[in-house]
Write a protein that holds these residues in place. Sequence first.
Motif, PDB file in Angstrom:
ATOM      1  N   ALA A 177      23.296 -36.133 -26.791  1.00 13.65           N
ATOM      2  CA  ALA A 177      21.984 -35.487 -26.732  1.00 13.65           C
ATOM      3  C   ALA A 177      21.988 -34.170 -27.502  1.00 13.65           C
ATOM      4  CB  ALA A 177      21.585 -35.257 -25.277  1.00 13.65           C
ATOM      5  N   ILE A 178      23.058 -33.400 -27.360  1.00 13.85           N
ATOM      6  CA  ILE A 178      23.114 -32.119 -28.079  1.00 13.85           C
ATOM      7  C   ILE A 178      23.189 -32.345 -29.584  1.00 13.85           C
ATOM      8  CG2 ILE A 178      24.569 -30.107 -28.480  1.00 13.85           C
ATOM      9  CD1 ILE A 178      25.246 -30.097 -25.538  1.00 13.85           C
ATOM     10  N   VAL A 179      24.059 -33.281 -30.004  1.00 13.72           N
ATOM     11  CA  VAL A 179      24.174 -33.548 -31.440  1.00 13.72           C
ATOM     12  C   VAL A 179      22.859 -34.091 -31.996  1.00 13.72           C
ATOM     13  CG1 VAL A 179      25.357 -34.944 -33.180  1.00 13.72           C
ATOM     14  CG2 VAL A 179      26.662 -33.899 -31.327  1.00 13.72           C
ATOM     15  N   GLY A 180      22.265 -35.071 -31.297  1.00 12.54           N
ATOM     16  CA  GLY A 180      20.992 -35.627 -31.776  1.00 12.54           C
ATOM     17  C   GLY A 180      19.881 -34.603 -31.773  1.00 12.54           C
ATOM     18  N   GLY A 181      19.856 -33.739 -30.760  1.00 13.17           N
ATOM     19  CA  GLY A 181      18.815 -32.713 -30.710  1.00 13.17           C
ATOM     20  C   GLY A 181      18.938 -31.708 -31.826  1.00 13.17           C
ATOM     21  N   LEU A 182      20.183 -31.318 -32.153  1.00  8.76           N
ATOM     22  CA  LEU A 182      20.374 -30.371 -33.248  1.00  8.76           C
ATOM     23  C   LEU A 182      20.020 -30.988 -34.596  1.00  8.76           C
ATOM     24  CD1 LEU A 182      23.732 -28.686 -32.146  1.00  8.76           C
ATOM     25  CD2 LEU A 182      21.433 -27.701 -32.064  1.00  8.76           C
ATOM     26  N   TRP A 227      15.157 -31.605 -31.778  1.00 14.05           N
ATOM     27  CA  TRP A 227      14.466 -31.949 -30.531  1.00 14.05           C
ATOM     28  C   TRP A 227      15.009 -31.040 -29.422  1.00 14.05           C
ATOM     29  CZ3 TRP A 227      15.228 -37.948 -31.005  1.00 14.05           C
ATOM     30  CH2 TRP A 227      14.374 -38.442 -32.015  1.00 14.05           C
ATOM     31  N   HIS A 228      14.252 -30.039 -29.108  1.00 11.48           N
ATOM     32  CA  HIS A 228      14.725 -29.068 -28.117  1.00 11.48           C
ATOM     33  C   HIS A 228      14.823 -29.682 -26.717  1.00 11.48           C
ATOM     34  CE1 HIS A 228      14.410 -25.881 -31.080  1.00 11.48           C
ATOM     35  NE2 HIS A 228      13.171 -26.305 -31.383  1.00 11.48           N
ATOM     36  N   GLU A 229      13.936 -30.610 -26.386  1.00 13.20           N
ATOM     37  CA  GLU A 229      14.004 -31.233 -25.067  1.00 13.20           C
ATOM     38  C   GLU A 229      15.288 -32.034 -24.897  1.00 13.20           C
ATOM     39  OE1 GLU A 229      11.642 -31.521 -27.207  1.00 13.20           O
ATOM     40  OE2 GLU A 229       9.794 -30.684 -26.355  1.00 13.20           O
ATOM     41  N   VAL A 230      15.693 -32.719 -25.955  1.00 15.40           N
ATOM     42  CA  VAL A 230      16.927 -33.507 -25.886  1.00 15.40           C
ATOM     43  C   VAL A 230      18.135 -32.589 -25.770  1.00 15.40           C
ATOM     44  CG1 VAL A 230      18.362 -35.189 -27.114  1.00 15.40           C
ATOM     45  CG2 VAL A 230      15.875 -35.395 -27.175  1.00 15.40           C
ATOM     46  N   ILE A 231      18.084 -31.442 -26.443  1.00 13.28           N
ATOM     47  CA  ILE A 231      19.189 -30.477 -26.334  1.00 13.28           C
ATOM     48  C   ILE A 231      19.312 -29.994 -24.897  1.00 13.28           C
ATOM     49  CG2 ILE A 231      19.996 -28.214 -27.075  1.00 13.28           C
ATOM     50  CD1 ILE A 231      18.690 -28.709 -29.776  1.00 13.28           C
ATOM     51  N   VAL A 232      18.175 -29.749 -24.246  1.00  7.96           N
ATOM     52  CA  VAL A 232      18.202 -29.299 -22.845  1.00  7.96           C
ATOM     53  C   VAL A 232      18.848 -30.365 -21.958  1.00  7.96           C
ATOM     54  CG1 VAL A 232      16.772 -28.690 -20.863  1.00  7.96           C
ATOM     55  CG2 VAL A 232      16.239 -27.775 -23.127  1.00  7.96           C
TER      56      VAL A 232
END
Length: 446
Positions: A82-87, A91-96
């Motif tokens: 999720a962190i890698v995909g969000g960065l 996608w800030h929601e996915v990072i959260v």
Amino acid sequence: MTDTGTRTRQTTSTRSRVVQFVDRTRTRMFGEAEQSAFGPDHEPTFFERMRERLAKAADFVAPAVRPITGIGWITLLLGVAAIVGGLVFKWHEVIVIGVAALLLMALAVLFVLGRTRYRIELDLAYTRVIVGERALGRIEIHSSHTRTLAPASIEVPVGTAVATFDLPRMEPGDMHEDIFAIPTRRRAVLQVGPVRSVRADPMSLLRRQVKWTDPVELYVHPKTVHLEASAHGLVRDLEGITSRELTASDISFHALRDYVAGDDRRYVHWKSSARTGKLMVRQFEQTKRSILALGISTSPDDYANPDEFETAISVLGSLGLQAIRDEMDVSVTTSTGRLPVAGSKRLLDALSGLEWSGRNSRFYRLAQQIGREQGGASLVVMHAGTTVTPEEMRRARLLLPAQARVIVFQPQTDAKVRVRELGDAQMVTIDDVQSLPRILRSLEDR
């Protein structure tokens, strides 16, 4: 010549120093060269060294990742992904979501951190019980730590099952005791333990286990019945079976013969000697000790259901125990080999672990093995289920010792107990081991 020799020696010395420098550098980077199957001077290749280093790294990392459960791995991978995909996709929601997943893993680590010091004793009231009885066990837990120990769970594996106990908070020197019962529904050899303490987080992301005791074996013996001491009268001759070999001293009298120098004078027949005017001595037929050979098929193809197999084991165990008590020569042969008969306990322990397998030989091969290994048997008792036909029993009888009396026990649930003649062999249909004493009394009269 002198200058040339000097230059050669200098070149050789310089080359030797270079080789030594390269060897030392390689040793510092990769370690000493190991001997292998190719010879003492074989140096491991690059791939062999990498494989060895990966194995050492795995051994080093394994204790750290072993507490991670399946849910923990999913959470960890989800957080990283999720962190890698969000960065990547902004996608800030996915990072959260990824950060939250990693925070959960971090909190779970706090639950399993810390050293626990217990002294645990595992004790079974009896290590041998009869199927159907309950085996009682006790665990005694002592706190050996200088600080208060947090609550934990104690697990006691029993075969394929696990018994779990909740351990409360323990102060230094505290003792906690738990008693448990092990139901024994079937014959088996169960491994009880090792006792282990378990610390886990509420989300079950991490689970840390520590073993504290060695496992203990619990033998669940088959059901057996006590037989009368006369049960071995099936052999007809309590002292043994007579043979055609003649001897100077025995039990079975044969005839009189002329005295020969060296004969034992205790066997001189004085009345016949006085009548004939010369010394006459008794001559005997040599008797051989009765040998009981027990056999049981462990092939599932010889039984209609597991209950027949269990009944066969109970019947064989009852006969074997009585033979051991009567100090008879007895052997127990299965489709996979012979069982120990040095004592009642060893025989029952071996029967507890006896299992059937499709790879085991069937009834006919078992008879062949007994005929080959127990040629001097005076009584052969075999056990098989209802899928073995009378015709197969007749053919198997031809492989057994000719002088032996042969009895085949065929367990059949809810069947009428009866004895059937199969040539010079007998087939006994038995419903339960409790009917065995009555059957033996009827066989003695035949």
